[in-house]
Design a protein around this motif. Structure first.
Motif, PDB file in Angstrom:
ATOM      1  N   THR A 107       0.854  -1.194   0.000  1.00 45.86           N
ATOM      2  CA  THR A 107       0.000   0.000   0.000  1.00 45.86           C
ATOM      3  C   THR A 107       0.885   1.236   0.000  1.00 45.86           C
ATOM      4  O   THR A 107       1.892   1.293   0.710  1.00 45.86           O
ATOM      5  N   GLN A 108       0.508   2.228  -0.797  1.00 45.41           N
ATOM      6  CA  GLN A 108       1.302   3.439  -0.922  1.00 45.41           C
ATOM      7  C   GLN A 108       0.471   4.674  -0.563  1.00 45.41           C
ATOM      8  O   GLN A 108      -0.762   4.642  -0.646  1.00 45.41           O
ATOM      9  N   GLY A 109       1.158   5.751  -0.215  1.00 43.98           N
ATOM     10  CA  GLY A 109       0.529   7.053  -0.045  1.00 43.98           C
ATOM     11  C   GLY A 109      -0.744   7.034   0.770  1.00 43.98           C
ATOM     12  O   GLY A 109      -0.778   6.606   1.923  1.00 43.98           O
ATOM     13  N   GLU A 110      -1.822   7.485   0.161  1.00 42.06           N
ATOM     14  CA  GLU A 110      -3.117   7.600   0.836  1.00 42.06           C
ATOM     15  C   GLU A 110      -3.942   6.328   0.666  1.00 42.06           C
ATOM     16  O   GLU A 110      -5.125   6.366   0.308  1.00 42.06           O
ATOM     17  N   GLY A 111      -3.319   5.172   0.891  1.00 38.99           N
ATOM     18  CA  GLY A 111      -4.044   3.910   0.792  1.00 38.99           C
ATOM     19  C   GLY A 111      -4.151   3.365  -0.608  1.00 38.99           C
ATOM     20  O   GLY A 111      -4.947   2.459  -0.867  1.00 38.99           O
ATOM     21  N   GLU A 112      -3.347   3.895  -1.547  1.00 33.76           N
ATOM     22  CA  GLU A 112      -3.438   3.456  -2.932  1.00 33.76           C
ATOM     23  C   GLU A 112      -2.522   2.264  -3.181  1.00 33.76           C
ATOM     24  O   GLU A 112      -1.568   2.030  -2.454  1.00 33.76           O
ATOM     25  N   PRO A 113      -2.807   1.526  -4.260  1.00 28.54           N
ATOM     26  CA  PRO A 113      -1.888   0.460  -4.653  1.00 28.54           C
ATOM     27  C   PRO A 113      -0.624   1.059  -5.239  1.00 28.54           C
ATOM     28  O   PRO A 113      -0.623   2.222  -5.669  1.00 28.54           O
ATOM     29  N   PRO A 114       0.481   0.322  -5.283  1.00 27.45           N
ATOM     30  CA  PRO A 114       1.684   0.825  -5.949  1.00 27.45           C
ATOM     31  C   PRO A 114       1.420   1.038  -7.431  1.00 27.45           C
ATOM     32  O   PRO A 114       0.483   0.440  -7.998  1.00 27.45           O
ATOM     33  N   ALA A 115       2.225   1.864  -8.063  1.00 30.04           N
ATOM     34  CA  ALA A 115       2.011   2.186  -9.480  1.00 30.04           C
ATOM     35  C   ALA A 115       1.948   0.935 -10.339  1.00 30.04           C
ATOM     36  O   ALA A 115       1.153   0.853 -11.281  1.00 30.04           O
ATOM     37  N   ALA A 116       2.769  -0.064 -10.004  1.00 27.75           N
ATOM     38  CA  ALA A 116       2.816  -1.291 -10.801  1.00 27.75           C
ATOM     39  C   ALA A 116       1.523  -2.090 -10.721  1.00 27.75           C
ATOM     40  O   ALA A 116       1.267  -2.944 -11.568  1.00 27.75           O
ATOM     41  N   ALA A 117       0.694  -1.838  -9.709  1.00 29.30           N
ATOM     42  CA  ALA A 117      -0.551  -2.593  -9.534  1.00 29.30           C
ATOM     43  C   ALA A 117      -1.788  -1.775  -9.891  1.00 29.30           C
ATOM     44  O   ALA A 117      -2.906  -2.276  -9.782  1.00 29.30           O
ATOM     45  N   LYS A 118      -1.607  -0.538 -10.333  1.00 28.68           N
ATOM     46  CA  LYS A 118      -2.746   0.361 -10.548  1.00 28.68           C
ATOM     47  C   LYS A 118      -3.696  -0.161 -11.625  1.00 28.68           C
ATOM     48  O   LYS A 118      -4.922  -0.127 -11.459  1.00 28.68           O
ATOM     49  N   LYS A 119      -3.168  -0.661 -12.756  1.00 21.74           N
ATOM     50  CA  LYS A 119      -4.035  -1.147 -13.836  1.00 21.74           C
ATOM     51  C   LYS A 119      -4.856  -2.352 -13.370  1.00 21.74           C
ATOM     52  O   LYS A 119      -6.051  -2.454 -13.662  1.00 21.74           O
ATOM     53  N   PHE A 120      -4.215  -3.256 -12.635  1.00 19.48           N
ATOM     54  CA  PHE A 120      -4.918  -4.418 -12.109  1.00 19.48           C
ATOM     55  C   PHE A 120      -6.006  -3.980 -11.133  1.00 19.48           C
ATOM     56  O   PHE A 120      -7.141  -4.453 -11.184  1.00 19.48           O
ATOM     57  N   TYR A 121      -5.659  -3.069 -10.237  1.00 17.47           N
ATOM     58  CA  TYR A 121      -6.598  -2.556  -9.229  1.00 17.47           C
ATOM     59  C   TYR A 121      -7.818  -1.937  -9.914  1.00 17.47           C
ATOM     60  O   TYR A 121      -8.958  -2.213  -9.559  1.00 17.47           O
ATOM     61  N   ASP A 122      -7.571  -1.082 -10.908  1.00 19.43           N
ATOM     62  CA  ASP A 122      -8.676  -0.433 -11.621  1.00 19.43           C
ATOM     63  C   ASP A 122      -9.501  -1.459 -12.401  1.00 19.43           C
ATOM     64  O   ASP A 122     -10.732  -1.345 -12.488  1.00 19.43           O
ATOM     65  N   HIS A 123      -8.823  -2.450 -12.967  1.00 20.18           N
ATOM     66  CA  HIS A 123      -9.498  -3.473 -13.772  1.00 20.18           C
ATOM     67  C   HIS A 123     -10.542  -4.226 -12.948  1.00 20.18           C
ATOM     68  O   HIS A 123     -11.676  -4.422 -13.394  1.00 20.18           O
ATOM     69  N   ILE A 124     -10.177  -4.644 -11.750  1.00 24.37           N
ATOM     70  CA  ILE A 124     -11.122  -5.439 -10.959  1.00 24.37           C
ATOM     71  C   ILE A 124     -12.225  -4.572 -10.348  1.00 24.37           C
ATOM     72  O   ILE A 124     -13.288  -5.083  -9.989  1.00 24.37           O
ATOM     73  N   HIS A 125     -11.978  -3.275 -10.243  1.00 30.46           N
ATOM     74  CA  HIS A 125     -12.996  -2.406  -9.642  1.00 30.46           C
ATOM     75  C   HIS A 125     -13.936  -1.779 -10.673  1.00 30.46           C
ATOM     76  O   HIS A 125     -15.051  -1.379 -10.316  1.00 30.46           O
ATOM     77  N   ASN A 126     -13.500  -1.686 -11.907  1.00 29.10           N
ATOM     78  CA  ASN A 126     -14.272  -0.921 -12.895  1.00 29.10           C
ATOM     79  C   ASN A 126     -14.916  -1.771 -13.978  1.00 29.10           C
ATOM     80  O   ASN A 126     -15.473  -1.238 -14.923  1.00 29.10           O
ATOM     81  N   ASN A 127     -14.803  -3.083 -13.877  1.00 26.77           N
ATOM     82  CA  ASN A 127     -15.397  -3.946 -14.890  1.00 26.77           C
ATOM     83  C   ASN A 127     -16.381  -4.902 -14.221  1.00 26.77           C
ATOM     84  O   ASN A 127     -16.111  -5.449 -13.158  1.00 26.77           O
ATOM     85  N   GLY A 128     -17.505  -5.126 -14.888  1.00 27.61           N
ATOM     86  CA  GLY A 128     -18.568  -5.911 -14.266  1.00 27.61           C
ATOM     87  C   GLY A 128     -18.521  -7.391 -14.575  1.00 27.61           C
ATOM     88  O   GLY A 128     -19.562  -7.990 -14.821  1.00 27.61           O
ATOM     89  N   PHE A 129     -17.339  -7.988 -14.592  1.00 24.58           N
ATOM     90  CA  PHE A 129     -17.236  -9.418 -14.892  1.00 24.58           C
ATOM     91  C   PHE A 129     -17.381 -10.239 -13.616  1.00 24.58           C
ATOM     92  O   PHE A 129     -17.389  -9.704 -12.513  1.00 24.58           O
ATOM     93  N   LYS A 130     -17.461 -11.549 -13.782  1.00 27.40           N
ATOM     94  CA  LYS A 130     -17.566 -12.467 -12.650  1.00 27.40           C
ATOM     95  C   LYS A 130     -16.357 -13.405 -12.625  1.00 27.40           C
ATOM     96  O   LYS A 130     -15.811 -13.752 -13.669  1.00 27.40           O
ATOM     97  N   LEU A 131     -15.965 -13.795 -11.451  1.00 28.50           N
ATOM     98  CA  LEU A 131     -14.814 -14.700 -11.268  1.00 28.50           C
ATOM     99  C   LEU A 131     -15.253 -15.911 -10.448  1.00 28.50           C
ATOM    100  O   LEU A 131     -14.674 -16.222  -9.414  1.00 28.50           O
ATOM    101  N   GLU A 132     -16.282 -16.576 -10.930  1.00 32.28           N
ATOM    102  CA  GLU A 132     -16.925 -17.604 -10.119  1.00 32.28           C
ATOM    103  C   GLU A 132     -16.090 -18.864  -9.935  1.00 32.28           C
ATOM    104  O   GLU A 132     -16.335 -19.646  -9.022  1.00 32.28           O
ATOM    105  N   LYS A 133     -15.084 -19.112 -10.799  1.00 36.61           N
ATOM    106  CA  LYS A 133     -14.256 -20.301 -10.618  1.00 36.61           C
ATOM    107  C   LYS A 133     -12.919 -19.981  -9.940  1.00 36.61           C
ATOM    108  O   LYS A 133     -12.098 -20.854  -9.717  1.00 36.61           O
ATOM    109  N   LEU A 134     -12.722 -18.709  -9.592  1.00 34.54           N
ATOM    110  CA  LEU A 134     -11.453 -18.281  -9.007  1.00 34.54           C
ATOM    111  C   LEU A 134     -11.356 -18.634  -7.528  1.00 34.54           C
ATOM    112  O   LEU A 134     -12.283 -18.398  -6.754  1.00 34.54           O
ATOM    113  N   LYS A 135     -10.228 -19.202  -7.150  1.00 29.88           N
ATOM    114  CA  LYS A 135      -9.873 -19.394  -5.741  1.00 29.88           C
ATOM    115  C   LYS A 135      -8.589 -18.598  -5.520  1.00 29.88           C
ATOM    116  O   LYS A 135      -7.631 -18.751  -6.277  1.00 29.88           O
TER     117      LYS A 135
END
Length: 564
Positions: free
Chosen positions: A108-136
């Motif tokens: 975790t960086q700064g004001e609770g944000e993900p590191p720059a290297a994880a920003k695209k992944f972080y935004d991807h899981i928060h901004n897309n309406g897909f399902k991950l029903e088989k994910l463990k």
């Protein structure tokens, strides 16, 4: 050897423990042993792997998440699991929907944000309406309990993966800066869950909570001098702090919580119409509002989330922005003094600030030195100063304050016989003064090369006398300096690196470690691009090959950065 009574206790513990608890105990003890430099005489065999493959992705800023993820991948492979290791900035986001077993280690960086290297992944899981029903999945979060939003990025990722339908292999673990043993225990739990195909309950023998309070020291200002000469546009202070038995190494940082200025607090109390002696309940104790505002709560550059809460209290629409409390009170005044207690309740604690230590425990016994630039900026024609840099640089000799040591194991000197290349313009010189003093005091045989830069030779050559003395005595093998404003065209450290490119490449080829400290952007970005260019030009490599060369240095801990 254990005595009979101790052996009996262990036997009873084993007999009464579940398999998951035994796995955790084994991992925890192994982590403790690793921290103490010892190893258990015989470790129990890892549970047979039922899962065939897993993806381990890391999001890192300083390298700690990557280090742990790499260790996890190696352990998984030893357990018979094919572990794919990948940085979150290189991870193909579309692959997430196909994953069955996915583990991420994220800081975790700064004001609770993900590191720059994880920003695209972080935004991807928060901004897309897909399902991950088989994910463990499993999330290991790294953070620092000194900050109010401890491990917030990891918490967010864990919650969002679950919201999208993912099933936890193990519960989220939140690790402080001293993370090794707890992280090792968590991964042992993960391996146990994987041995059942991920069908074990999500809640498995959580490790006992350890005390997270950091050891604090009381320091006394012995020396406080401005290193810049008259006429400089900068104000960089060398601080010598007296404190006994401080446990630190070159590369570590000093952490402290600054205090707000008494003038700012007085202005806030006056405009709010509140008596500073009034008592408020704060974290289980009664504290005067003046003490709260002075030493506990952040009043400057409030994050947008706090400004939004203030807007709700006063019932006004305030644009999404960062703003100081005093300005909020002036522009969007309270209805009455009673409302101020609501405001105090939404303010966040003052976050600690970290400063690279510029002394050596071997050369400066009983002292810790800092190199601090007083941050000055102008808002609406009024000069302002950074909270902590102003607090520190204005301390008189004899003043006392509390601090702690922030360990930085991702920024360490190599073996004494290895060469080092140090690139540190401005206050980036701080840890390299520590490195050089340490190597001088211990008689280390490795060569040392420093690139230093600032604005003007006459006014801004920090630690000039010391550095030239180290050149004279041979401690500093090479010193190259760049003063950007002493000629028509600006010259920076990366220009000196290019001029010295042939020898620079020879040092790297000979096993030298490269260290960079200072501003993250643009300095550290430009320096890395220059290193790639040097390897291309003098190593006869393509750009892709040169980038791979630098990546290998990082993998082998021979390219380390402490940037901000």
């Amino acid at each position: 050897m254990l005595s009979s009574p101790k052996l009996k206790i262990v036997e009873e513990l084993i007999a009464s423990s579940t398999r998951e608890e035994l796995a955790w105990i084994s991992g925890y003890l192994a982590g403790i042993a690793a921290q103490n430099g010892t190893a258990p005489a015989a470790a129990p065999a890892a549970a047979a792997a039922k899962v065939g493959k897993i993806t381990i992705a890391y999001g890192t800023e300083t390298g700690n998440s990557k280090k742990l993820a790499s260790e996890f991948a190696a352990k998984a492979k030893k357990s018979g699991i094919n572990a794919k290791l990948v940085s979150l900035d290189q991870y193909r986001l579309n692959d997430l929907a196909k994953e069955e077993y996915f583990v991420t280690v994220i800081s975790t960086q700064g004001e609770g944000e993900p590191p720059a290297a994880a920003k695209k992944f972080y935004d991807h899981i928060h901004n897309n309406g897909f399902k991950l029903e088989k994910l463990k999945y499993g999330v290991l979060a790294l953070g620092d309990t000194s900050y109010p939003l401890f491990c917030k990025a990891g918490e967010d990722v864990d919650a969002q993966l679950n919201k999208l339908g993912g099933q936890r292999l193990v519960d989220l673990a939140k690790c402080d800066t001293d993370y090794e043993a707890e992280a090792d225990a968590w991964f042992s739990q993960l391996l146990t869950s994987l041995s059942t195909g991920g069908d074990a309950p999500a809640t498995v023998a959580a490790p006992a909570k350890k005390a997270t309070a950091k050891k604090t020291y009381t320091g006394t200002i012995l020396t406080n001098i401005n290193l810049n000469d008259r006429g400089s546009s900068k104000e960089t202070h060398h601080l010598e702090i007296g404190a006994e038995d401080v446990d630190y190494q070159p590369g570590d940082a000093l952490g402290l919580i600054p205090r707000n200025s008494s003038l700012l607090v007085a202005d806030i109390l006056a405009i709010a119409g509140v008596d500073g002696a009034k008592k408020y309940a704060y974290k289980g104790e009664e504290v005067s509002v003046a003490d709260l505002l002075t030493g506990r709560l952040n009043l400057v550059h409030l994050p947008e989330r706090v400004v939004a809460k203030y807007a709700a209290i006063v019932g006004q629409s305030i644009p999404a922005t960062r703003m100081g409390l005093l300005d909020l009170l002036k522009i969007y005044p309270l209805k009455d003094a009673a409302q101020f207690e609501e405001v105090v309740a939404v303010l966040e604690p003052i976050a600690p600030r970290l400063y690279s230590i510029s002394s050596s425990p071997e050369a400066h016994s009983g002292e810790v030195h800092l190199t601090v630039a007083r941050d000055k900026f102008c808002i609406n024609g009024e000069d302002k100063y950074g909270l902590c840099s102003d607090f520190l640089t204005q301390q008189p000799e004899g003043a006392e304050f509390e601090f702690y040591i922030h360990k930085n194991n991702a920024f360490r000197l190599p073996a004494d016989d290895k060469d080092v290349i140090m690139i540190g313009p401005g206050t980036g010189i701080a840890p390299f003064r520590s490195f050089l003093a340490q190597r001088d005091a211990t008689g280390a045989g490795g060569r040392n090369w420093l690139f230093f830069g600032d604005q003007h030779f006459v006014t801004d050559f920090l630690y000039q006398t010391e550095l030239l003395n180290w050149v004279d005595t041979g401690v500093l093998t090479k010193l190259n300096v760049a003063f950007s404003r002493d000629q028509k065209e600006k010259i920076y450290v990366q220009h000196r690196m290019l001029q010295q490119g042939k020898e620079l490449y020879e040092w790297m080829e000979g096993g030298a470690s490269v260290y960079v400290c200072g501003a993250k952007e643009p300095m550290s970005v430009d320096v890395e691009a220059t290193l790639v260019q040097v390897v291309q030009q003098h190593g006869g490599k393509s750009k892709e090959e040169a980038e791979a060369y630098i990546a290998t240095l990082k993998e082998n801990d021979r390219y380390q950065k402490d940037v901000y």
